[in-house]
Design a protein around this motif. Structure first.
Motif, short mmCIF file in Angstrom:
data_model
loop_
_atom_site.label_atom_id
_atom_site.label_comp_id
_atom_site.label_asym_id
_atom_site.label_seq_id
_atom_site.Cartn_x
_atom_site.Cartn_y
_atom_site.Cartn_z
N ASP A 1 0.84 -1.19 0.00
CA ASP A 1 0.00 0.00 0.00
C ASP A 1 0.88 1.24 0.00
N LYS B 1 -8.37 7.86 0.18
CA LYS B 1 -7.70 6.65 -0.28
C LYS B 1 -7.48 5.65 0.86
N ARG C 1 -2.49 -3.60 -9.83
CA ARG C 1 -2.77 -4.88 -9.18
C ARG C 1 -3.18 -5.88 -10.26
N ASP D 1 -6.04 -0.80 5.33
CA ASP D 1 -4.65 -0.46 4.99
C ASP D 1 -3.77 -0.52 6.23
MG MG Z 1 -5.55 1.09 -1.00
#
Ligand code: MG
Ligand code: ATP
Length: 268
Positions: free
Chosen positions: A67, A192, A123, A197
Motif C-alpha cells: 500500500d 484513499k 494490481r 490499509d
Molecule cells: Mg488502497
C-alpha cells in the motif's frame, strides 16, 4: 536497468534490495530527471504510435506494490502523453461476488490487451497468491496451485504475441509510514485510506514473504519481474519508463506501408 531484473530461478530477498538505491542513474538528480523523463516519454509516444498502427503485438504492464507503493503515481507519470487510443488501465479491487463465482483468472483474462494495445494492470492476478494468502482468504492448497495456473496463463499470453512486463515497486516500511501519514493529513488523499490499509501495514513481514515467494517463482525470461527501488518517486518513474521504452524498441515497430492500391495515387 538490468540490475532490477529478477533472474529467472533466483530467490528474491527484498531486504537485500535497497528501496533508496538510485545508483543505476548515477549523476542524475531529481531536477535533472524531469527533462529525461520527458525525453523517454516522447520516445514512448512515438513507439506506441507505430505499435498501434501495426496492430501486431500486445503490451501488458503489470504493477504490484505494498500500500502506498506508488502504483497510481507511476501510471500517471509514465503513461501520460501517450495516445489514449489503444491504452487502458485496469485496477483490480477485491473481487465482486460475481467474480468470486468464477476461477481467479476469469476477470483478468477479460482485460488483456488486443493487437496494438498497451494495457496497464494496477494490481493483478498476483493478488490471488499474495493478498489471498496473507489475509487467509483461501486455504494453502488453493493459492499454492495457482502458481502453475499463472505460469500457464502468462505463457499463453506471450505465445499469442504479448510482451509482459511485471513491476514490483519496492518501498521500505519507513517510507510507507510517511506516505500513509501524509494521506491521513491531506484532504485530497484521505479518501484513499481504509482501515484495512492499517491492518495490512501490521502484516508487512507476511506481505513481504508472500511477494518474495511470488516474484521468485514467476520471474521467467518471457515474463520477467523487475524490482524497482521506489522510495524516490523520480527514480521509480524514470526506471519504469526506460524499461518500457527498451522493451518497445526491441520490438522494432514500424508504420505499415501504404495500401497497395494507393501506391500510384498522387492526388485525391
Ligand atoms: Mg488502497
Ligand atoms: P490505492 O493505492 O489508491 O489505495 P489500491 O490499489 O490499494 O489503491 P484499493 O481500492 O484501496 O486500491 O484496494 C484494493 C484492494 O483490493 C487491495 O487491498 C487489494 O489487496 C484487494 N484485492 C485486489 N485483488 C484482490 C483479490 N483477487 N483478492 C483479494 N483482495 C484483492
Amino acid at each position: 536497468m538490468k540490475p532490477f531484473l529478477v533472474t529467472p530461478g533466483s530467490k528474491v530477498d527484498l531486504s537485500k534490495w535497497d528501496a533508496d538505491d538510485t545508483s543505476a542513474l548515477a549523476g542524475v538528480t531529481k531536477e535533472g530527471s524531469v527533462a529525461m523523463l520527458e525525453t523517454v516519454r516522447g520516445r514512448l509516444k512515438n513507439l506506441q504510435a507505430m505499435l498501434l498502427a501495426q496492430r501486431k503485438r500486445k503490451i501488458l504492464v503489470l504493477f504490484q506494490a505494498m500500500d502506498a507503493g506508488g502504483k497510481d503515481g507511476t501510471v500517471r507519470n509514465v503513461f501520460s502523453g501517450l495516445d489514449p487510443h489503444g491504452l487502458s488501465v485496469v485496477s483490480f479491487k477485491a473481487p465482486t461476488p460475481a467474480e468470486l463465482e468464477h476461477d481467479f483468472l476469469w476477470r483478468v483474462h477479460a482485460h488483456v490487451p488486443g493487437r496494438g494495445e498497451i494495457t496497464i494492470f494496477n494490481r493483478s492476478h498476483y493478488e490471488d497468491v499474495v493478498a489471498v494468502r496473507v489475509r487467509k482468504l483461501a486455504p494453502k492448497e488453493v493459492w499454492e496451485r495457482r502458481f502453475d495456473h499463472i505460469a500457464a496463463f502468462e505463457r499463453l499470453l506471450v505465445d499469442e504475441g504479448t510482451v509482459l512486463l511485471k513491476f514490483f515497486l519496492h518501498i521500505d516500511q519507513a517510507e510507507q509510514k510517511a506516505r500513509l501519514e501524509g494521506r491521513l493529513r491531506d484532504p485530497t488523499k484521505r479518501w484513499k485510506l481504509l482501515p484495512s490499509d492499517l491492518a495490512d501495514r501490521s502484516r508487512w513481514d507476511e506481505f513481504t514473504r508472500a511477494y518474495e515467494d511470488a516474484i521468485s517463482r514467476t520471474s521467467t525470461s518471457h515474463a520477467p519481474w523487475f524490482v524497482i527501488p521506489a522510495n524516490k518517486k523520480w527514480f521509480r518513474n524514470l526506471a519504469v519508463a526506460m524499461i518500457l521504452r527498451d522493451a518497445l524498441a526491441d520490438l522494432d515497430p514500424e508504420f505499415p506501408p501504404i495500401h497497395p492500391d494507393l501506391v500510384n495515387i498522387q492526388s485525391v
